[in-house]
Design a protein around this motif. Structure first.
Motif, PDB file in Angstrom:
ATOM      1  N   LEU A  42      48.678  38.339  44.480  1.00 46.50           N
ATOM      2  CA  LEU A  42      47.428  38.309  45.238  1.00 46.50           C
ATOM      3  C   LEU A  42      46.328  38.924  44.383  1.00 46.50           C
ATOM      4  CD1 LEU A  42      49.909  39.314  47.390  1.00 46.50           C
ATOM      5  CD2 LEU A  42      48.105  38.708  48.973  1.00 46.50           C
ATOM      6  N   VAL A  64      45.964  33.373  45.828  1.00 47.47           N
ATOM      7  CA  VAL A  64      47.351  33.822  45.931  1.00 47.47           C
ATOM      8  C   VAL A  64      48.248  32.795  45.232  1.00 47.47           C
ATOM      9  CG1 VAL A  64      49.260  34.385  47.489  1.00 47.47           C
ATOM     10  CG2 VAL A  64      46.920  35.012  48.123  1.00 47.47           C
ATOM     11  N   PHE A 117      41.250  36.445  53.373  1.00 50.13           N
ATOM     12  CA  PHE A 117      41.873  37.300  52.367  1.00 50.13           C
ATOM     13  C   PHE A 117      41.769  38.776  52.739  1.00 50.13           C
ATOM     14  CE2 PHE A 117      42.275  39.549  48.346  1.00 50.13           C
ATOM     15  CZ  PHE A 117      43.350  38.904  47.766  1.00 50.13           C
TER      16      PHE A 117
END
Length: 545
Positions: A42, A64, A117
């Motif tokens: 990530l 990601v 996110f």
């Protein structure tokens, strides 16, 4: 991208287990993808590329990567840049037959572009915090959070080519507010998370929820403030800041506008109210120990003290009936839940009826007791009660020590076609904790209880003495009869008769009292001190057949 229902069903059917996580906020360090394990990369900030099994992918913030087992991974970050990323290693398992699992093939894209996110990062920070604590329960909670994160991530991946789901986007922001109410949250930030303009987001939110995003957030903050007002002695300023208000004056105005009372008036009303609804037996027991019969409660024969109430409104047998709870109109609801997310969902429902305090199930009973006492303004009475209890326990402990020495006590629960060994919680907290009696082999590893399938398993505990009590009693006459039949069958079984405690005539019967002595509450523990003294100090109380 495979976005069919088949892929979605497969990803949802697998078991996911967090194995390891690392945060790199400087030059990138090597990433090793373990055999049979998957990985997530990530990226908070990074420019350059990543080579995964020979193929190069561009790096960009809020991206990601899903790394397959055995993958060779190499990050190439621009020299002038600083990498900031997380690597999470996890296992994915699929069921192949009843009770058996093998590594699964996720068959999902390598590159993912999550819509939210920041929510992923909030989950990651929460996981980090719990893993750092070193507490095994926190590790379990970290894995539960990981399940939520992986579900959200893969759902985003499956939906990425579909039309935006505004209802889902709004639900995500609602969940974010529930988790992060104490932070500085703006309408602009929420609308960006939802992928909408600020004005459109506000209109869509109000259409779905019935109030604006900021009104909804204020309600969450007020709900949390109510708990802090009742459970802590903190100043209004401290409470206001802890739930996200800028200052105590605005907090007080908002609190009065929402509840119709000032914070001070609210606390006084609750502390001096006799309209308390208890939704769990363990909390009901604490109220009784404090000399309070609850205004409303769940009542059944499984915890027989509740059936003696004369003025208590019955809310249901095992779970509260919401209509009865609403009709009762309590001033305060107290309950207990296993998990935070379960607590959050139920609190939303209960809090619409009355202010709700939810105590963590695994908190120590003394903490539960003192919390309840603080809520009802009986702190001094609770301290006096605990002092008397400790003195009583110490006195009985010395008597029992003189009589049975270091002999171990095994607590066996009997149910309908089922049997268990009780561990450190409930009855064990009194026997092994307060009375300091001998713990049979293997019992120290049992938190609550362990089901036993055979008498061979029971023999492995090698208890010098056995207390027979009930297991998962539902309070019915049928269960009373079933347990008696199970006990009779034991005394006709040669394996049972061969057990050390049985052959030494050191078996004691408590199975006719439902869960009077096995509920995790102050009242039960006090009653069990007397029962343990009565049983273990007298040969006449031994069960012969």
């Amino acid at each position: 991208m495979k976005s069919s229902n088949n892929l979605s069903d497969k990803l949802a059917s697998y078991l996911y287990r967090l194995d390891y996580m690392k945060h790199a906020a400087s030059n990138p360090s090597p990433i090793h993808v373990e055999t049979s394990a998957y990985g997530l990369l990530l990226l908070k900030e990074a420019r350059g590329d990543v080579v995964i099994s020979g193929r190069s992918y561009p790096l960009q913030r809020h991206k990601v990567f899903v790394l397959e087992p055995h993958a060779a991974v190499k990050l190439r970050i621009h020299q002038e840049d600083r990498a900031d990323y997380y690597y999470i290693r996890f296992h994915a398992l699929q069921a192949v037959e009843q009770g058996c699992y093998e590594p699964a093939e996720l068959d999902c894209p390598v590159e993912l572009f999550p819509a939210h996110f920041q929510i992923l990062m909030d989950w990651i920070h929460e996981m980090e915090s719990k893993l750092r604590s070193g507490n095994s329960w926190d590790s379990m909670k970290a894995n539960i959070i990981f399940q939520e994160m992986i579900a959200a991530l893969f759902q985003d991946a499956v939906r990425e080519q579909q039309q935006p789901d505004w209802n889902q986007a709004i639900s995500v922001t609602m969940d974010y507010m529930e988790r992060n109410y104490h932070q500085n949250i703006t309408r602009t930030k929420l609308s960006e998370m939802a992928g909408m303009s600020a004005d459109y987001y506000s209109r869509a939110f109000k259409k779905k929820v019935g109030k604006s995003p900021m009104e909804y957030l204020a309600d969450i903050r007020i709900r949390q403030a109510k708990q802090s007002l009742l459970l802590t002695g903190d100043s209004f300023r401290s409470i206001a800041q802890s739930v996200g208000f800028s200052d105590e004056f605005y907090f007080s105005r908002k609190f009065k506008a929402t509840t119709g009372r000032s914070p001070t008036s609210y606390v006084k009303k609750i502390k001096y109210s006799d309209k308390i609804a208890s939704l769990k037996h363990l909390l009901t027991g604490h109220l009784i120990a404090l000399g309070i019969e609850p205004y409303a409660a769940v009542i059944n024969n499984a915890y027989p003290v509740t059936t003696r109430f004369r003025n208590t409104v019955a809310l249901g047998d095992f779970k509260p009936d919401l209509e009865k709870l609403m009709s009762a109109k309590p001033d305060l609801i107290i309950t207990s839940e296993f998990r935070d997310y379960e607590k959050s969902q139920k609190e939303k429902i209960y809090d619409q009826i009355a202010p709700t305090i939810t105590l963590p199930y695994y908190q120590d009973w003394r903490d539960h007791f003192m919390t309840i006492a603080k809520i009802v303004g009986k702190d001094n009475e609770a301290s006096d009660w605990l002092e008397r209890y400790e003195c009583k326990a110490e006195k009985i402990q010395k008597q029992l020590k003189a009589r049975i020495g270091d002999e171990t006590i095994l607590v066996v629960g009997i149910g309908e076609g089922r049997m268990c060994v009780y561990g450190q919680r409930n009855i064990g907290t009194v026997l092994y904790g307060d009375l300091k009696l001998g713990v049979p082999r293997g019992v120290a590893e049992i938190d609550h209880y362990k089901e036993i399938a055979t008498l061979e398993e029971l023999a492995a505990f090698e208890g010098d003495r056995i207390l027979l009590t009930s297991f998962q009693h539902d309070g019915t006459a049928h269960m009373d009869s079933a347990i008696r039949s199970e006990v009779q069958a034991l005394w006709a079984n040669q394996q049972w008769l061969a057990l050390k405690a049985v052959s030494n005539r050191a078996v004691y019967a408590m199975y006719d009292s439902q869960h009077l002595y096995t509920c995790y509450t102050s009242l039960t523990h006090d009653l069990f001190l007397d029962k343990a003294q009565q049983l273990l100090m007298s040969d006449s109380s031994k069960c012969q057949s």
